[in-house]
Design a protein around this motif. Structure first.
Motif, PDB file in Angstrom:
ATOM      1  N   PHE A  55     -14.615 -25.322  31.721  1.00  0.00           N
ATOM      2  CA  PHE A  55     -14.934 -26.742  30.454  1.00  0.00           C
ATOM      3  C   PHE A  55     -14.741 -27.389  32.269  1.00  0.00           C
ATOM      4  CE2 PHE A  55     -13.024 -23.900  28.095  1.00  0.00           C
ATOM      5  CZ  PHE A  55     -13.149 -24.292  26.699  1.00  0.00           C
ATOM      6  N   ASP A  56     -14.936 -28.655  31.723  1.00  0.00           N
ATOM      7  CA  ASP A  56     -15.183 -30.050  32.800  1.00  0.00           C
ATOM      8  C   ASP A  56     -13.914 -30.610  32.000  1.00  0.00           C
ATOM      9  OD1 ASP A  56     -16.290 -29.041  35.929  1.00  0.00           O
ATOM     10  OD2 ASP A  56     -17.755 -28.643  34.151  1.00  0.00           O
ATOM     11  N   VAL A  57     -12.786 -31.547  32.919  1.00  0.00           N
ATOM     12  CA  VAL A  57     -11.919 -32.217  32.061  1.00  0.00           C
ATOM     13  C   VAL A  57     -11.237 -33.063  32.828  1.00  0.00           C
ATOM     14  CG1 VAL A  57      -9.721 -32.314  30.588  1.00  0.00           C
ATOM     15  CG2 VAL A  57     -11.840 -30.579  29.784  1.00  0.00           C
ATOM     16  N   TYR A  58     -11.833 -34.819  32.103  1.00  0.00           N
ATOM     17  CA  TYR A  58     -10.857 -35.373  33.216  1.00  0.00           C
ATOM     18  C   TYR A  58     -10.171 -36.658  32.530  1.00  0.00           C
ATOM     19  CZ  TYR A  58     -10.304 -40.327  35.993  1.00  0.00           C
ATOM     20  OH  TYR A  58      -9.641 -41.349  36.661  1.00  0.00           O
ATOM     21  N   GLY A  59      -8.647 -36.906  32.696  1.00  0.00           N
ATOM     22  CA  GLY A  59      -7.648 -37.464  31.954  1.00  0.00           C
ATOM     23  C   GLY A  59      -7.188 -36.824  30.847  1.00  0.00           C
ATOM     24  N   TYR A  60      -7.541 -35.533  30.903  1.00  0.00           N
ATOM     25  CA  TYR A  60      -6.541 -34.491  29.847  1.00  0.00           C
ATOM     26  C   TYR A  60      -5.547 -33.771  30.149  1.00  0.00           C
ATOM     27  CZ  TYR A  60      -9.324 -36.625  26.071  1.00  0.00           C
ATOM     28  OH  TYR A  60     -10.470 -37.516  25.102  1.00  0.00           O
ATOM     29  N   LYS A  61      -4.641 -32.938  29.707  1.00  0.00           N
ATOM     30  CA  LYS A  61      -4.299 -31.655  30.446  1.00  0.00           C
ATOM     31  C   LYS A  61      -4.559 -30.648  28.845  1.00  0.00           C
ATOM     32  CE  LYS A  61       0.543 -33.308  28.566  1.00  0.00           C
ATOM     33  NZ  LYS A  61       2.202 -33.799  28.114  1.00  0.00           N
ATOM     34  N   THR A  62      -4.323 -29.269  29.520  1.00  0.00           N
ATOM     35  CA  THR A  62      -4.491 -28.555  28.804  1.00  0.00           C
ATOM     36  C   THR A  62      -4.235 -27.274  28.754  1.00  0.00           C
ATOM     37  OG1 THR A  62      -6.566 -26.937  27.811  1.00  0.00           O
ATOM     38  CG2 THR A  62      -6.391 -26.834  30.251  1.00  0.00           C
ATOM     39  N   ASP A  63      -3.724 -26.260  27.751  1.00  0.00           N
ATOM     40  CA  ASP A  63      -3.171 -25.266  27.390  1.00  0.00           C
ATOM     41  C   ASP A  63      -3.260 -24.209  28.021  1.00  0.00           C
ATOM     42  OD1 ASP A  63      -3.996 -25.137  25.896  1.00  0.00           O
ATOM     43  OD2 ASP A  63      -2.731 -24.457  24.195  1.00  0.00           O
ATOM     44  N   ASN A  64      -4.922 -24.160  29.113  1.00  0.00           N
ATOM     45  CA  ASN A  64      -5.009 -22.525  28.675  1.00  0.00           C
ATOM     46  C   ASN A  64      -6.825 -23.247  30.534  1.00  0.00           C
ATOM     47  OD1 ASN A  64      -7.106 -20.099  28.288  1.00  0.00           O
ATOM     48  ND2 ASN A  64      -7.833 -20.682  26.715  1.00  0.00           N
ATOM     49  N   ARG A  65      -6.748 -21.992  30.408  1.00  0.00           N
ATOM     50  CA  ARG A  65      -8.017 -21.835  31.732  1.00  0.00           C
ATOM     51  C   ARG A  65      -8.919 -22.911  31.695  1.00  0.00           C
ATOM     52  NH1 ARG A  65      -8.785 -16.124  31.803  1.00  0.00           N
ATOM     53  NH2 ARG A  65      -8.544 -16.364  29.779  1.00  0.00           N
ATOM     54  N   TYR A  66      -9.064 -23.182  32.715  1.00  0.00           N
ATOM     55  CA  TYR A  66     -10.592 -23.744  32.973  1.00  0.00           C
ATOM     56  C   TYR A  66     -12.273 -23.761  32.519  1.00  0.00           C
ATOM     57  CZ  TYR A  66      -7.513 -28.234  32.872  1.00  0.00           C
ATOM     58  OH  TYR A  66      -7.257 -29.226  33.055  1.00  0.00           O
ATOM     59  N   LEU A  83      -6.312 -29.677  23.995  1.00  0.00           N
ATOM     60  CA  LEU A  83      -6.264 -30.526  24.548  1.00  0.00           C
ATOM     61  C   LEU A  83      -5.863 -31.809  24.590  1.00  0.00           C
ATOM     62  CD1 LEU A  83      -9.669 -30.529  26.001  1.00  0.00           C
ATOM     63  CD2 LEU A  83      -8.143 -30.394  27.771  1.00  0.00           C
ATOM     64  N   GLU A  84      -4.675 -32.792  25.271  1.00  0.00           N
ATOM     65  CA  GLU A  84      -4.203 -34.058  25.039  1.00  0.00           C
ATOM     66  C   GLU A  84      -4.332 -34.531  26.048  1.00  0.00           C
ATOM     67  OE1 GLU A  84       0.076 -32.840  24.618  1.00  0.00           O
ATOM     68  OE2 GLU A  84      -0.133 -31.644  22.432  1.00  0.00           O
ATOM     69  N   ALA A  85      -4.220 -36.686  25.669  1.00  0.00           N
ATOM     70  CA  ALA A  85      -4.830 -37.351  27.018  1.00  0.00           C
ATOM     71  C   ALA A  85      -3.288 -37.660  27.748  1.00  0.00           C
ATOM     72  CB  ALA A  85      -5.145 -38.614  26.077  1.00  0.00           C
ATOM     73  N   LYS A  86      -3.619 -37.593  29.166  1.00  0.00           N
ATOM     74  CA  LYS A  86      -2.523 -38.242  29.826  1.00  0.00           C
ATOM     75  C   LYS A  86      -2.713 -39.873  29.798  1.00  0.00           C
ATOM     76  CE  LYS A  86      -3.985 -34.377  33.195  1.00  0.00           C
ATOM     77  NZ  LYS A  86      -4.385 -34.114  34.864  1.00  0.00           N
ATOM     78  N   ARG A  87      -1.274 -39.815  30.188  1.00  0.00           N
ATOM     79  CA  ARG A  87      -1.079 -41.248  29.768  1.00  0.00           C
ATOM     80  C   ARG A  87      -1.484 -42.051  31.226  1.00  0.00           C
ATOM     81  NH1 ARG A  87       5.599 -41.012  28.199  1.00  0.00           N
ATOM     82  NH2 ARG A  87       5.187 -39.576  26.212  1.00  0.00           N
ATOM     83  N   ARG A  88      -1.394 -42.979  30.183  1.00  0.00           N
ATOM     84  CA  ARG A  88      -2.093 -44.432  31.651  1.00  0.00           C
ATOM     85  C   ARG A  88      -3.935 -44.423  32.477  1.00  0.00           C
ATOM     86  NH1 ARG A  88       3.206 -43.481  33.778  1.00  0.00           N
ATOM     87  NH2 ARG A  88       4.493 -45.211  33.075  1.00  0.00           N
ATOM     88  N   ILE A  89      -3.818 -42.948  31.931  1.00  0.00           N
ATOM     89  CA  ILE A  89      -5.624 -43.306  32.298  1.00  0.00           C
ATOM     90  C   ILE A  89      -6.342 -43.305  30.224  1.00  0.00           C
ATOM     91  CG2 ILE A  89      -7.524 -41.272  32.957  1.00  0.00           C
ATOM     92  CD1 ILE A  89      -5.663 -39.811  33.947  1.00  0.00           C
ATOM     93  N   LYS A  90      -7.447 -44.516  31.245  1.00  0.00           N
ATOM     94  CA  LYS A  90      -7.679 -44.680  30.380  1.00  0.00           C
ATOM     95  C   LYS A  90      -9.656 -44.430  30.219  1.00  0.00           C
ATOM     96  CE  LYS A  90      -6.427 -49.645  29.949  1.00  0.00           C
ATOM     97  NZ  LYS A  90      -6.595 -50.683  30.602  1.00  0.00           N
ATOM     98  N   ASN A  91      -9.990 -44.167  31.029  1.00  0.00           N
ATOM     99  CA  ASN A  91     -11.724 -43.094  30.946  1.00  0.00           C
ATOM    100  C   ASN A  91     -11.211 -42.121  31.618  1.00  0.00           C
ATOM    101  OD1 ASN A  91     -12.725 -45.984  31.321  1.00  0.00           O
ATOM    102  ND2 ASN A  91     -12.284 -45.376  33.756  1.00  0.00           N
ATOM    103  N   ARG A  92     -11.345 -41.428  29.391  1.00  0.00           N
ATOM    104  CA  ARG A  92     -11.248 -39.752  30.010  1.00  0.00           C
ATOM    105  C   ARG A  92     -12.534 -39.044  29.389  1.00  0.00           C
ATOM    106  NH1 ARG A  92      -6.473 -41.895  27.409  1.00  0.00           N
ATOM    107  NH2 ARG A  92      -7.347 -42.588  25.541  1.00  0.00           N
ATOM    108  N   ASP A  93     -13.114 -37.707  29.229  1.00  0.00           N
ATOM    109  CA  ASP A  93     -13.899 -37.659  29.506  1.00  0.00           C
ATOM    110  C   ASP A  93     -14.024 -36.087  28.729  1.00  0.00           C
ATOM    111  OD1 ASP A  93     -16.264 -36.698  28.215  1.00  0.00           O
ATOM    112  OD2 ASP A  93     -17.750 -37.567  30.525  1.00  0.00           O
TER     113      ASP A  93
END
Length: 277
Positions: A55-66, A83-93
């Motif tokens: 997984f390649d994640v930007y702007g999210y936090k996860t409960d698992n390994r990538y 995956l849950e969105a991180k606050r104050r980060i608008k550009n998530r992918d």
């Protein structure tokens, strides 16, 4: 020699829409309220699959390994990532890629498991090539039996048929014919595979997805692929932990006396016991 290995390497962006793939494993995104979602995987095949996912994640936090490797049983669907969105980060992918293969990458080979000779009860055939011998078997654990074309090839150990090739009529002694060998491949309960090779064209009597028992007739022996005479090639494989290939392993056969199992040696002739347990 054709190796029966189902591989897929696919990369998907799931930022915009939930979507599913169309290979053996279905990966799908399930939206959760609050700018969050789960990633589910479903095995659409009737046998166990292994997969390696990154997984390649930007702007999210996860409960698992990538990045991890795992197995999934036939018909099973399970959650592998939240995956849950991180606050104050608008550009998530979010993107991911994976490799998939038939079998269990955690398979542990047991040399003490019993295999029956892959031909009819009471029949006897000579071993013309054994483990780590000859030009073709230098790097593989496989047995070749001298066997007239049209001989019934039977199941050495019960399992599930996962691959078949029976459309070839070509055979010759050199490597150019290696991929022309007809075969049946059977998956065992512990994740190993048996491969029955050099079969006669259009002689296979089983189907992919069919369970077979010891002594069932799979096909007729032949002279297809890289061969210099009619024969049956038998090998047992396990999936490599990298999911990129199969590795052959030695096995012991019940021969002559059903209470004794041994590694077969070249030049000897072995009779299949009449009684099957």
């Amino acid at each position: 020699m054709r190796t029966t290995l189902l591989l897929a390497f696919i990369c998907f962006s799931l930022f915009a829409q939930a979507q599913e793939t169309s290979t053996s494993l279905l990966f799908k995104k399930v939206p959760i309220p609050g700018y969050a979602f789960d990633i589910l995987v479903k095995n659409t095949k009737p046998y166990v699959m292994s997969y390696k996912v990154k997984f390649d994640v930007y702007g999210y936090k996860t409960d698992n390994r990538y990045e991890f490797t795992d197995t999934i049983g036939p018909g099973v669907e399970k959650k592998i990532m939240h995956l849950e969105a991180k606050r104050r980060i608008k550009n998530r992918d979010f993107t991911y890629s994976w490799v998939e293969s038939i079998g269990n990458f955690n398979t542990k080979h047991d040399l003490n498991l019993k295999y029956y000779l892959p031909y009819e009860e009471g029949k006897a055939f000579k071993v013309i090539q054994a483990y780590d011998e000859g030009n073709i078997h230098k790097t593989i654990e496989a047995i070749d039996f001298a066997m007239p074309t049209g001989t019934k090839v039977t199941v050495a150990r019960r399992g599930l048929v996962v691959d078949i090739k029976q459309d070839s009529t070509n055979g010759c002694p050199d490597e150019s014919c290696a991929s022309d060998a007809n075969f049946v491949q059977v998956l065992h309960y512990d994740g190993t595979f048996a491969k029955y090779q050099h079969l006669q064209a259009e002689s296979v009597l089983v189907k992919v997805g069919q369970y077979v028992n010891i002594g069932d007739v799979l096909a007729l022996s032949g002279e297809t692929g890289q061969v210099s005479e009619p024969q049956l090639h038998f090998e047992v494989q396990r999936l490599h932990p990298n999911l990129d290939r199969y590795v052959t392993v030695p096995v012991k056969f019940t021969v002559n006396d059903e209470n004794k199992s041994k590694i077969l040696e070249v030049g000897d002739t072995f009779t299949r016991p009449k009684n099957i347990q």
